[in-house]
Structure formats: structure tokens, C-alpha cells
Design a protein around this motif. Structure first.
Motif, PDB file in Angstrom:
ATOM      1  N   ASP A   6     -11.810  46.725 -28.588  1.00 57.74           N
ATOM      2  CA  ASP A   6     -12.879  46.690 -29.598  1.00 57.74           C
ATOM      3  C   ASP A   6     -12.332  46.580 -31.019  1.00 57.74           C
ATOM      4  O   ASP A   6     -13.083  46.752 -31.993  1.00 57.74           O
ATOM      5  N   ARG A   7     -11.050  46.309 -31.094  1.00 55.42           N
ATOM      6  CA  ARG A   7     -10.452  46.197 -32.424  1.00 55.42           C
ATOM      7  C   ARG A   7     -10.666  44.776 -32.964  1.00 55.42           C
ATOM      8  O   ARG A   7     -10.632  43.815 -32.206  1.00 55.42           O
ATOM      9  N   ARG A   8     -10.856  44.714 -34.263  1.00 57.10           N
ATOM     10  CA  ARG A   8     -11.035  43.389 -34.877  1.00 57.10           C
ATOM     11  C   ARG A   8      -9.762  42.564 -34.741  1.00 57.10           C
ATOM     12  O   ARG A   8      -8.655  43.105 -34.812  1.00 57.10           O
ATOM     13  N   ILE A   9      -9.962  41.265 -34.637  1.00 56.33           N
ATOM     14  CA  ILE A   9      -8.842  40.354 -34.435  1.00 56.33           C
ATOM     15  C   ILE A   9      -7.810  40.475 -35.546  1.00 56.33           C
ATOM     16  O   ILE A   9      -6.601  40.462 -35.295  1.00 56.33           O
ATOM     17  N   ASN A  10      -8.301  40.596 -36.790  1.00 55.37           N
ATOM     18  CA  ASN A  10      -7.342  40.639 -37.894  1.00 55.37           C
ATOM     19  C   ASN A  10      -6.562  41.957 -37.959  1.00 55.37           C
ATOM     20  O   ASN A  10      -5.720  42.132 -38.827  1.00 55.37           O
ATOM     21  N   ARG A  11      -6.839  42.837 -37.004  1.00 60.29           N
ATOM     22  CA  ARG A  11      -6.048  44.072 -36.925  1.00 60.29           C
ATOM     23  C   ARG A  11      -5.169  44.084 -35.674  1.00 60.29           C
ATOM     24  O   ARG A  11      -4.658  45.124 -35.286  1.00 60.29           O
ATOM     25  N   LEU A  12      -5.026  42.924 -35.056  1.00 63.43           N
ATOM     26  CA  LEU A  12      -4.144  42.801 -33.887  1.00 63.43           C
ATOM     27  C   LEU A  12      -2.895  42.005 -34.279  1.00 63.43           C
ATOM     28  O   LEU A  12      -2.935  41.178 -35.199  1.00 63.43           O
ATOM     29  N   SER A  13      -1.815  42.237 -33.557  1.00 65.93           N
ATOM     30  CA  SER A  13      -0.575  41.493 -33.832  1.00 65.93           C
ATOM     31  C   SER A  13      -0.702  40.064 -33.308  1.00 65.93           C
ATOM     32  O   SER A  13      -1.658  39.733 -32.590  1.00 65.93           O
ATOM     33  N   GLY A  14       0.254  39.221 -33.670  1.00 67.29           N
ATOM     34  CA  GLY A  14       0.237  37.825 -33.224  1.00 67.29           C
ATOM     35  C   GLY A  14       0.214  37.712 -31.709  1.00 67.29           C
ATOM     36  O   GLY A  14      -0.545  36.916 -31.141  1.00 67.29           O
ATOM     37  N   GLY A  15       1.065  38.515 -31.048  1.00 72.72           N
ATOM     38  CA  GLY A  15       1.131  38.468 -29.586  1.00 72.72           C
ATOM     39  C   GLY A  15      -0.176  38.914 -28.959  1.00 72.72           C
ATOM     40  O   GLY A  15      -0.646  38.323 -27.978  1.00 72.72           O
ATOM     41  N   GLU A  16      -0.773  39.945 -29.556  1.00 70.71           N
ATOM     42  CA  GLU A  16      -2.059  40.443 -29.032  1.00 70.71           C
ATOM     43  C   GLU A  16      -3.154  39.391 -29.222  1.00 70.71           C
ATOM     44  O   GLU A  16      -3.985  39.175 -28.337  1.00 70.71           O
ATOM     45  N   GLN A  17      -3.102  38.731 -30.360  1.00 68.46           N
ATOM     46  CA  GLN A  17      -4.104  37.682 -30.609  1.00 68.46           C
ATOM     47  C   GLN A  17      -3.941  36.539 -29.604  1.00 68.46           C
ATOM     48  O   GLN A  17      -4.912  35.967 -29.127  1.00 68.46           O
ATOM     49  N   GLN A  18      -2.677  36.234 -29.292  1.00 69.83           N
ATOM     50  CA  GLN A  18      -2.446  35.143 -28.344  1.00 69.83           C
ATOM     51  C   GLN A  18      -3.033  35.494 -26.977  1.00 69.83           C
ATOM     52  O   GLN A  18      -3.625  34.649 -26.294  1.00 69.83           O
ATOM     53  N   ARG A  19      -2.891  36.764 -26.589  1.00 69.16           N
ATOM     54  CA  ARG A  19      -3.434  37.179 -25.295  1.00 69.16           C
ATOM     55  C   ARG A  19      -4.965  37.107 -25.298  1.00 69.16           C
ATOM     56  O   ARG A  19      -5.585  36.733 -24.309  1.00 69.16           O
ATOM     57  N   VAL A  20      -5.562  37.469 -26.453  1.00 65.36           N
ATOM     58  CA  VAL A  20      -7.030  37.360 -26.563  1.00 65.36           C
ATOM     59  C   VAL A  20      -7.441  35.887 -26.452  1.00 65.36           C
ATOM     60  O   VAL A  20      -8.430  35.551 -25.783  1.00 65.36           O
ATOM     61  N   ALA A  21      -6.646  35.005 -27.091  1.00 64.69           N
ATOM     62  CA  ALA A  21      -6.954  33.569 -27.044  1.00 64.69           C
ATOM     63  C   ALA A  21      -6.893  33.052 -25.607  1.00 64.69           C
ATOM     64  O   ALA A  21      -7.727  32.231 -25.192  1.00 64.69           O
ATOM     65  N   ILE A  22      -5.895  33.538 -24.839  1.00 61.21           N
ATOM     66  CA  ILE A  22      -5.782  33.109 -23.441  1.00 61.21           C
ATOM     67  C   ILE A  22      -6.970  33.639 -22.627  1.00 61.21           C
ATOM     68  O   ILE A  22      -7.579  32.909 -21.830  1.00 61.21           O
ATOM     69  N   ALA A  23      -7.321  34.896 -22.883  1.00 60.51           N
ATOM     70  CA  ALA A  23      -8.477  35.471 -22.170  1.00 60.51           C
ATOM     71  C   ALA A  23      -9.746  34.694 -22.487  1.00 60.51           C
ATOM     72  O   ALA A  23     -10.578  34.451 -21.598  1.00 60.51           O
ATOM     73  N   ARG A  24      -9.895  34.295 -23.747  1.00 62.95           N
ATOM     74  CA  ARG A  24     -11.087  33.528 -24.123  1.00 62.95           C
ATOM     75  C   ARG A  24     -11.136  32.188 -23.391  1.00 62.95           C
ATOM     76  O   ARG A  24     -12.211  31.722 -22.970  1.00 62.95           O
ATOM     77  N   ALA A  25      -9.950  31.556 -23.251  1.00 63.75           N
ATOM     78  CA  ALA A  25      -9.889  30.260 -22.569  1.00 63.75           C
ATOM     79  C   ALA A  25     -10.311  30.381 -21.107  1.00 63.75           C
ATOM     80  O   ALA A  25     -10.820  29.428 -20.516  1.00 63.75           O
ATOM     81  N   LEU A  26     -10.086  31.556 -20.517  1.00 59.16           N
ATOM     82  CA  LEU A  26     -10.397  31.738 -19.097  1.00 59.16           C
ATOM     83  C   LEU A  26     -11.841  32.181 -18.874  1.00 59.16           C
ATOM     84  O   LEU A  26     -12.297  32.259 -17.724  1.00 59.16           O
ATOM     85  N   ALA A  27     -12.554  32.470 -19.948  1.00 54.22           N
ATOM     86  CA  ALA A  27     -13.846  33.167 -19.850  1.00 54.22           C
ATOM     87  C   ALA A  27     -14.840  32.491 -18.909  1.00 54.22           C
ATOM     88  O   ALA A  27     -15.447  33.134 -18.067  1.00 54.22           O
ATOM     89  N   ASN A  28     -15.011  31.175 -19.040  1.00 52.06           N
ATOM     90  CA  ASN A  28     -16.041  30.484 -18.242  1.00 52.06           C
ATOM     91  C   ASN A  28     -15.474  29.860 -16.975  1.00 52.06           C
ATOM     92  O   ASN A  28     -16.103  28.966 -16.395  1.00 52.06           O
ATOM     93  N   GLU A  29     -14.303  30.347 -16.550  1.00 53.60           N
ATOM     94  CA  GLU A  29     -13.626  29.813 -15.353  1.00 53.60           C
ATOM     95  C   GLU A  29     -13.602  28.285 -15.391  1.00 53.60           C
ATOM     96  O   GLU A  29     -14.182  27.615 -14.517  1.00 53.60           O
ATOM     97  N   PRO A  30     -12.935  27.717 -16.394  1.00 56.70           N
ATOM     98  CA  PRO A  30     -12.971  26.258 -16.558  1.00 56.70           C
ATOM     99  C   PRO A  30     -12.152  25.536 -15.485  1.00 56.70           C
ATOM    100  O   PRO A  30     -11.260  26.124 -14.877  1.00 56.70           O
ATOM    101  N   LYS A  31     -12.462  24.244 -15.322  1.00 60.83           N
ATOM    102  CA  LYS A  31     -11.688  23.420 -14.374  1.00 60.83           C
ATOM    103  C   LYS A  31     -10.339  23.066 -14.978  1.00 60.83           C
ATOM    104  O   LYS A  31      -9.374  22.855 -14.255  1.00 60.83           O
ATOM    105  N   LEU A  32     -10.308  22.936 -16.302  1.00 63.57           N
ATOM    106  CA  LEU A  32      -9.098  22.485 -16.987  1.00 63.57           C
ATOM    107  C   LEU A  32      -8.786  23.419 -18.148  1.00 63.57           C
ATOM    108  O   LEU A  32      -9.653  23.669 -18.989  1.00 63.57           O
ATOM    109  N   ILE A  33      -7.551  23.927 -18.137  1.00 61.60           N
ATOM    110  CA  ILE A  33      -7.118  24.742 -19.267  1.00 61.60           C
ATOM    111  C   ILE A  33      -6.086  23.950 -20.043  1.00 61.60           C
ATOM    112  O   ILE A  33      -5.097  23.462 -19.470  1.00 61.60           O
TER     113      ILE A  33
END
Lengths: 482, 234
Positions: free
Chosen positions: B137-164
Motif C-alpha cells: 500500500d506504499r506509494r510508488i514514489n516511496r519504493l526503490s527502483g528494484g521494488e518499482q520494477q517488481r510492481v511493473a512486472i506484476a502490473r504486466a501480468l494483471a490481465n493474464e495477457p497472451k503476450l508479455i
């Protein structure tokens, strides 16, 4: 997180900027709402004035203008002639009297005798502006208002107290206006606002009933059923009326025959209040009436001062409406510019949202809602500003636009059989300037709600343009920045 | 299946015409884990944006499951990105004033997933990418670069896409987390039949992909998978 929650969050992203935007919006919206409130108040007043006096003509004896003049008193026969004029729906005769407190009059007379001063007109038959002898009668009533500087000056000029020498003059109170009326209307033709008790019943018959202004009754501790005297004859208070002004309430109404008997002028009228059947026929009826009565016998007026008042109020209404639209447009422009700035600032973010599949309508809605959040905050503060400022703004508008009209309404109207009264009390339409001042711009919830609805409408329009701009942003711009 | 046909993208820069993608053709079967390597400025990101319908090609076409992207209107392309594509941007491109979990929920919100379901899935995905639950629940701008990257990966997986499509997905991660992300992508490809195309400088990651492409001066060539085969045998 929903679009609305995201929009609210975005509205507070930069708190300093949000505060500044809301402050500017609040001023613009507050001004718009204040103008709307003033517009509504003035509009209601104009409607009220038009409804009450718009079809009323006043007939006074010819030559009875200002402080000069003469001529013959109006008669019952002339009233019958006036009633026969086409489109005239009613004719009400009035007979004006001037009442002075018996004890005060005796004290003045004694003081005058001691100092050897005195003017000619302080007994009876004081010269009215119409040049005719006004019946000055004594009463047990005490006037509810002081004469003030103007009243004292006028009384001295008329010889009521004498004016020579250096002796300090005592503070005088105004004479009390007593008017005999042929129907339950005031001297402007407007229905009497009886707040307690009842009217006088048959106004064409002599009666010992009287209607008192509320302040006069309060001053003399009178209520319904109380009695007072005029020329040693006892009258009973049957009702209290509120004329809306302090001077207007320093008055007594009795039936027309009673007043004529008291004045010793049976069959004579001070003035006639003629009601025309519609606004459209007023001009024609005025011409016909003047012809029927003869221009050497009677002056027919259309309540010019009230017309001036209505005209002035109409100007205020127009100005306030234009100012409302301008302030509303300003609020819309502020929102438009702010939202354009925000869209430009967040192009990258918009691109990201599009890249992850946000439809244009969702992004557009987000920006519109954000604008509405700002507008809602601005409206809340603006409504507070309007509730405090609307009355002051309305007063400022009225005073700056009615100075000419107010000046013209300051003149006393010509005296009839009883003469007109001076000393601050103006003629039949003398309350016009007070009518202007009696416009109260209260910020009613309905008007404020209507104004805020208009603000929201403008905010939506202002936000739509930037929201539509978001549709033109292509998501590739996200990657190009990398 | 993704079929790329003679894809060209040109840009005008003054008098010069630049072709970061020049006549690129390849086919990726569903469930393939592929990588593109190449020098900076070689056109890797441009190719990803064309495959993800963020940009339109100058010529050529991308055909996804028999549907030509060139023939689709903008609204359908938006739908394609929402439903079929998951992006991991090099600079993450998260919404800074939203929390990690809100960022992951965004694509699901656009897809019309109910709030309770998307909250549950967002937290599940953040756990999968090993983001500490206290930071969900922490704001993005209070996360480290690595943590933000993991959030970005999680977001990409959100809708179970055919292509990542992932641009340097392990670039900001420590070795251990990077390995975990590589394993996560591999399992998605293997177990969920998700096609994954990563742009990377990370040889370890590139060597773990089923197919490896090299983009050089706009031209795409496929490299032999000898090292990968060796690793798989071992």
C-alpha cells in the motif's frame, strides 16, 4: 481504486497548487453567486414594484408642485369623472392630515411666547408645498421618529418653531401623517400590509376605527383595541400595518369621510389613486384622465419616482446578470486553463494509461471529475463568500446605480387639500429610495444551488476540451521519452 | 501465434531518415520465451512498441492469432493492449501517486474486473514478484527502483495477457531477485502458455530463453541456441 477516487487523489496531488486554484476559483464563483443572488433579489423587487404600483396613476391638484403652487382641491365629482375614464378599474380618494402631539404643541407655543420668536404658520393652516392650507390637528399620539436635521430645518422654514435669534432650538419630532383613504390601500395604491387586527371595514363611511403603523403603535404602547385622540375625539386601533419603512410606519389611516370631517373639508380630496386595468393601458388611460379632468385642474402622474426606481433596479438587475455570466465564464476559463495545463503536464501518464489499455473515455472522465472536484471545492468556499458578500455587493450596486433616482425621489409630492408634509417625510411615493434600499439580497439555498449547478455546467464544459485533448495523445510518447 | 511480416519503421531526423526497424520478419509460437539483444539505440524498444500496438509501422504488419493489427481501429488496438498485452517498461512507467497495489489493479479496472477480485489478484501478483506485503500500500514514489520494477512486472501480468513485452525486466534487480523474475517468466511461458519477448542486455536471461534474436542496425537475426541447449541438458 475507482476513477472518481483517482480523480480526487489527483486533485490533491500538488496541495499548494490545488489551494491556489481553489482560492482563485472561490473568488470567481463567490462573485458569480453573489451576482446571482443580487440579480434574483432585485428581480423579485422589480416584480413586486411592478405588480403593486405598475398600473397606478396619481392625481393631484394642478399647480401643487414642490414648495410652490396653488390651485383648487380635488373633489368627489372629479373622482367620479376619473372612474368613468376607459380602462380605469378603481379610483381611491385620499385626504391627508397632519397631526401634532398636543402636549408638544402647547410646550412649543409657550416657549415661543417666552422668547418672542415665532413664525407665522405654527397654529393651524400651516403652508404645505401645494400652497393649500393643511389641516394640522392635535393628537394624544407621540411621533415615532425624530425630525432630524432636515425636519428641524423645514419646521423652522415653515415657521413652526421660529428661526431668528441664537436660542438653541429643542429637538423636534416629526408630525404624524394621518390619511383618510377610500379603500384599504396606502398612499401609493399598494394594499396595506396589516400585520395585526383587521382593516376599517367600510372605507366610505365615517368611523372611529384607525389603523396605526407598527412603530407608531409601539412608541405609544398601543395595541389592538387601544384608544387615542385626534382633536379630542377618541379613536380605536383596529389594526396595525407595516409599510416597510420607519417614516411610513409613523402614520395613521382612517376612513376618507372621517378625515374630511376632521379637516373640515367635506367632499375635498388631497389626491386620487387611480388604478388602470393593465400595464398596456396605463399610457392611454393617463392621457384620457388628464383630458377628462383638465390640465388646469389636476396633474396626473405615473409615479415617476417609482418608475425611476424600477428603472434603476432594472439596470442593477442587468448589470448583476452580466457580471454573473462574466464571473461564471471566468471560473470556466480558469478550469479550462488549469486542466489544459494538467493534461500537458501528465501527457506521459496519459500515455501509460493508454498503453495498459485505458479507453479514451475513462481518461477523459478522470480529468472531468478532477475538474469537478476543484469546482466543488471552489463552490463551497465561493458559497461562503457569497453568503457574506452578496448583500454588500447588492447594496453597492444599487447605491452606485440609483444615486440619480434616489435624488429625484427625495422631493415631496405636491400637497392637496391637506398639504404635503415635510421634515423628512416624503410624499405618496417618497419611499422610493427606501424601496431601493429595502432590497435584501439573502443567499437562499435555492439560488445558491442553482448557481452552483451553473458552475458545474461551466466546469464540465471547461474540462471537456482538455479531456478531449487526452484522446489525441498516443501511447508511443511514453516510450519515446525513454 | 505472433507473425511479424516485413516490419519497417522509419523516423525523419532533419534531412536523414532513420530506420530503427528495417524489414523485420519472424514468427513466435504461443508459449515461446524469446529475447532480443542488441546495442543501445538499435531499435529494440521501437520493435516492442510496434508489437504492442503502441506505435504504427511505416510498412509491414503484425498478425496476432490471425488478426492484422494494421487493420484495427484505435479502439480495438486499445482493447488489444488491455486484453492481450502486458508491458514492462524500461523506466517502469508506474503512476507515481498511486500505491503499488493500485498500480497493479489499474489494468484490471480497465478490463472491468470487480474490485474485490482485482484487489485479491493484485496482492497475489505482488507476492509472486516478492514485494514485501508491508509495501503493497506504499506509494510508488516511496519504493526503490528494484521494488518499482517488481510492481511493473506484476502490473504486466494483471490481465493474464497472451503476450508479455518486457524491456530490461531485470535491469534494476539484484541477482537473486533477477533470477526469481526469470524463473517467474519461464514458468508463465511454460505453464500458462504465455508468449514472452524480452529485450535485455542480461546474458543470463537471454540464454534462458527459448529463442534469441539480435537486432543490429534495424535488422533482426536469430542466434543459435547452443548455449541454451547445453544449459537445458545440464
Amino acid at each position: 481504486m475507482s476513477v472518481l477516487a483517482r480523480s480526487v487523489g489527483n486533485a490533491f496531488r500538488n496541495k499548494v497548487r490545488t489551494a491556489a486554484v481553489v482560492a482563485v476559483l472561490a473568488v470567481a464563483i463567490g462573485l458569480a453567486l453573489a451576482m446571482l443572488v443580487a440579480n434574483q433579489a432585485v428581480g423579485a423587487k422589480v416584480q413586486e414594484l411592478n405588480a403593486s404600483v405598475g398600473t397606478v396613476l396619481t392625481v393631484n391638484p394642478a399647480g401643487g408642485q414642490g414648495f410652490e403652487g396653488g390651485g383648487e382641491p380635488l373633489t368627489a365629482a372629479q373622482a367620479a369623472t376619473a372612474a368613468a375614464v376607459p380602462n380605469v378599474s378603481a379610483v381611491v380618494g385620499t385626504s391627508s392630515l397632519r397631526l401634532r402631539n398636543a402636549a408638544a404643541a402647547a410646550a412649543q407655543a409657550a416657549q415661543t411666547a417666552q422668547t418672542g420668536q415665532g413664525g407665522p404658520g405654527n397654529q393651524t393652516g400651516q403652508a404645505g408645498p401645494g400652497g393649500q392650507a393643511a389641516a394640522t390637528l392635535t393628537t394624544s399620539l407621540t411621533a415615532a421618529v425624530d425630525a432630524g436635521t432636515l425636519g428641524n430645518r423645514n419646521q423652522q422654514a415653515n415657521g413652526t418653531t421660529g428661526s431668528t435669534g441664537t436660542t438653541r432650538q429643542p429637538v423636534r419630532s416629526l408630525p404624524i401623517t394621518a390619511t383618510g383613504i377610500g379603500a384599504e390601500v396606502d398612499t401609493t395604491g399598494k394594499g396595506l400590509n396589516i400585520t395585526q387586527g383587521t382593516g376599517l371595514g367600510d372605507y366610505s363611511a365615517a368611523s372611529t376605527g384607525a389603523l396605526l403603523g407598527t412603530t407608531l403603535a409601539e412608541k405609544n404602547n398601543l395595541s389592538i383595541g387601544s384608544t387615542f385622540t385626534i382633536n379630542d375625539q377618541t379613536y380605536t386601533v383596529t389594526g396595525l400595518f407595516d409599510a416597510g419603512t420607519a417614516f411610513g410606519n409613523n402614520a395613521v389611516y382612517i376612513t376618507l369621510p372621517t378625515a374630511q370631517t376632521l379637516a373640515g373639508t367635506p367632499g375635498e380630496l388631497s389626491s386620487m389613486i387611480v388604478t388602470v386595468n393593465s400595464m398596456d393601458n396605463v399610457a392611454a388611460a393617463k392621457t384620457a384622465l388628464q383630458a377628462a379632468l383638465g390640465s388646469d385642474k389636476a396633474d396626473v402622474t405615473q409615479g415617476q419616482n417609482l418608475q425611476t426606481a424600477v428603472s434603476s433596479l432594472d439596470s442593477v438587475k442587468n448589470i448583476s446578470f452580466i457580471a454573473f455570466i462574466a464571473a461564471l465564464g471566468t471560473a470556466g476559463l480558469i478550469i479550462l486553463l488549469i486542466m489544459v495545463m494538467l493534461v500537458r503536464e501528465r501527457r506521459r501518464e496519459i500515455g501509460v494509461l493508454k498503453a495498459i489499455g485505458a479507453p479514451n473515455r475513462t481518461i477523459g472522465l478522470q480529468f472531468v471529475l478532477e475538474a469537478l472536484v476543484l469546482a466543488a471545492l471552489g463552490s463551497a468556499f465561493g458559497a461562503a463568500i457569497a453568503s457574506f458578500a452578496s448583500n454588500g455587493i447588492a447594496s453597492a450596486l444599487i447605491s452606485s446605480n440609483t444615486s440619480t433616482g434616489a435624488a429625484t425621489t427625495g422631493r415631496g409630492f405636491p400637497g392637496g387639500a391637506g398639504g404635503a408634509f415635510q421634515g423628512g417625510q416624503r410624499g405618496p411615493f417618497g419611499g422610493a429610495s427606501q424601496l431601493l434600499n429595502s432590497v435584501t439580497a439573502s443567499a437562499s439555498p435555492g439560488v445558491i444551488a442553482g448557481g452552483i449547478a451553473a458552475v458545474f455546467g461551466v466546469a464540465i464544459i471547461g474540462a471537456l476540451v482538455p479531456a478531449l485533448l487526452t484522446a489525441r495523445i498516443r501511447p508511443i510518447e511514453v516510450l519515446r521519452g525513454e | 501465434m505472433i507473425e511479424v511480416k516485413n516490419l519497417v519503421r522509419t523516423f525523419n531526423s532533419g534531412d536523414r531518415t532513420i530506420k530503427p526497424v528495417n524489414d523485420v520478419s519472424f514468427v513466435l509460437e504461443q508459449g515461446t520465451l524469446a529475447s532480443i539483444v542488441g546495442k543501445s539505440g538499435s531499435g529494440k524498444s521501437t520493435l516492442l512498441s510496434l508489437l504492442g500496438a503502441l506505435d504504427k509501422p511505416t510498412s509491414g504488419d503484425v498478425v496476432v492469432d490471425g488478426v492484422s493489427l494494421a487493420s484495427l481501429p484505435d479502439s480495438k488496438l486499445t482493447e488489444y493492449r488491455r486484453r492481450d498485452i502486458g508491458f514492462v517498461f524500461q523506466q517502469f512507467n508506474l503512476i507515481p501517486n498511486l500505491s503499488a497495489v493500485d498500480n497493479v489493479m489499474l489494468p484490471m479496472e480497465f478490463a472491468g474486473v470487480r474490485k474485490a477480485s482485482r484487489l485479491e489478484r493484485a496482492k497475489e501478483l505482488l507476492e509472486q514478484v516478492q514485494l514485501d506485503p508491508s509495501k503493497h500500500d506504499r506509494r510508488i514514489n516511496r519504493l526503490s527502483g528494484g521494488e518499482q520494477q517488481r510492481v511493473a512486472i506484476a502490473r504486466a501480468l494483471a490481465n493474464e495477457p497472451k503476450l508479455i513485452l518486457a524491456d530490461e525486466p531485470t535491469g534494476n534487480l539484484d541477482e537473486q531477485t533477477g533470477d526469481h523474475i526469470i524463473e517467474l517468466l519461464s514458468s508463465l511461458s511454460r505453464d500458462h502458455n504465455t508468449t514472452i519477448l524480452v529485450v535485455t542486455h542480461d546474458r543470463v536471461l537471454a540464454n534462458k530463453t527459448d529463442r534469441r534474436f539480435r537486432l543490429q542496425q534495424g535488422k533482426l537475426t536469430e542466434e543459435p541456441a547452443r548455449e541454451r541447449a547445453v544449459a537445458a541438458t545440464a
